[in-house]
Design an enzyme around this catalytic site. Structure first.
Site, PDB file in Angstrom:
ATOM      1  N   ASP A   1       0.859  -1.178   0.000  1.00 47.28           N
ATOM      2  CA  ASP A   1       0.000   0.000   0.000  1.00 47.28           C
ATOM      3  C   ASP A   1       0.899   1.232   0.000  1.00 47.28           C
ATOM      4  O   ASP A   1       1.855   1.304   0.786  1.00 47.28           O
ATOM      5  CB  ASP A   1      -0.899   0.024   1.240  1.00 47.28           C
ATOM      6  CG  ASP A   1      -1.934  -1.096   1.228  1.00 47.28           C
ATOM      7  OD1 ASP A   1      -1.974  -1.857   0.242  1.00 47.28           O
ATOM      8  OD2 ASP A   1      -2.694  -1.206   2.208  1.00 47.28           O
TER       9      ASP A   1
ATOM     10  N   ASP B   1     -15.310  -5.249  -1.518  1.00 45.14           N
ATOM     11  CA  ASP B   1     -15.067  -5.122  -0.084  1.00 45.14           C
ATOM     12  C   ASP B   1     -16.365  -5.479   0.633  1.00 45.14           C
ATOM     13  O   ASP B   1     -17.420  -4.913   0.349  1.00 45.14           O
ATOM     14  CB  ASP B   1     -14.633  -3.701   0.262  1.00 45.14           C
ATOM     15  CG  ASP B   1     -13.338  -3.318  -0.443  1.00 45.14           C
ATOM     16  OD1 ASP B   1     -12.484  -4.204  -0.603  1.00 45.14           O
ATOM     17  OD2 ASP B   1     -13.197  -2.147  -0.836  1.00 45.14           O
TER      18      ASP B   1
END
Length: 244
Positions: free
Chosen positions: A7, A129
């Site tokens: 990330d 998600d």
């Protein structure tokens, strides 16, 4: 396939807890060196999340992504704030192998279908998600702030009709928590869609977690915080779960 993940915020490797930018850990690691190391250790794909782009597409780290693609000896999959056809096209032109598309495809299914049709299923990973509502895996959007009216199964049925091959499923409650993945959820989805490259994401914290997912027949898993914090190494993981 085991997929190391990085990330990225402002050129730095970070991890967020449950997607919260206020709960950020910064790792003193060079992204280029880390990508090279993962490839040298046997990675077959690297997963990059551009968190600057996720916050504001105009802030997408295109220069860094291009540098990482050039430095990497294995394919790159990347996402973060992908809003349009142009966003996907731009990243593929940089040399990215797969673009991860989430909220944009959920809010505008026609866009998602167009991306799959025009760029091909190998170039697109659908990111869903998930938040469990009364036991039903519902899909969250807008950086996990909103829960849509769609279940995982609704969306997989819709996009499978256009040849969807790769789907990244993250259980929000597990992400960044290092408490183990939601194995039951992944097993259910894999049972319904056994031909999909289901990529499990969130919560993997030990080699035992990997054994459970592998024994369930889950095709792929993302390894983020577990590798960065030294819970286990990529070679140790690949010895258990070799890339096919």
């Amino acid at each position: 396939m085991l997929i190391p993940a990085l990330d990225l915020i402002d050129g730095q490797i970070v991890r967020l807890k449950q997607g919260d930018f206020d709960q950020k850990t910064v790792f003193d690691l060079d992204p280029v060196a880390k990508v090279k190391a993962y490839c040298a250790q046997g990675a077959a794909l690297i997963h990059l999340v551009d968190l600057d782009g996720a916050k504001d597409p105009k802030e997408r780290q295109l220069g860094l992504i291009a540098e990482l693609v050039a430095a990497s000896s294995c394919p790159i999959q990347t996402g973060g704030g992908i809003r349009s056809y142009h966003d996907v096209e731009e990243l593929l032109e940089l040399g990215v192998s797969r673009v991860v598309v989430g909220s944009a495809a959920i809010k505008d299914p026609e866009l998602g279908l167009k991306l799959l049709t025009e760029f091909g299923p190998d170039a697109i990973t659908l990111a869903l998600d998930v938040k469990l509502i009364a036991g039903v895996p519902m899909v969250a959007t807008h950086g996990w702030l909103k829960v849509s009216d769609h279940s995982v199964y609704d969306l997989l049925a819709q996009f499978s009709s256009a040849g969807l091959k790769h789907v990244l499923i993250t259980d929000i409650a597990k992400d960044g928590m290092m408490q183990g993945p939601n194995s039951e959820l992944y097993a259910q989805i894999h049972h319904h869609y056994p031909k999909l490259d289901l990529i499990a994401s969130g919560g993997i914290s030990s080699l035992e977690d990997l054994k459970i997912l592998k024994n369930l027949g889950i095709p792929s898993a993302v390894l983020g915080k577990s590798l960065l914090t030294g819970a286990f190494t990529l070679p140790e993981a690949l010895a258990l779960w070799p890339n096919d």
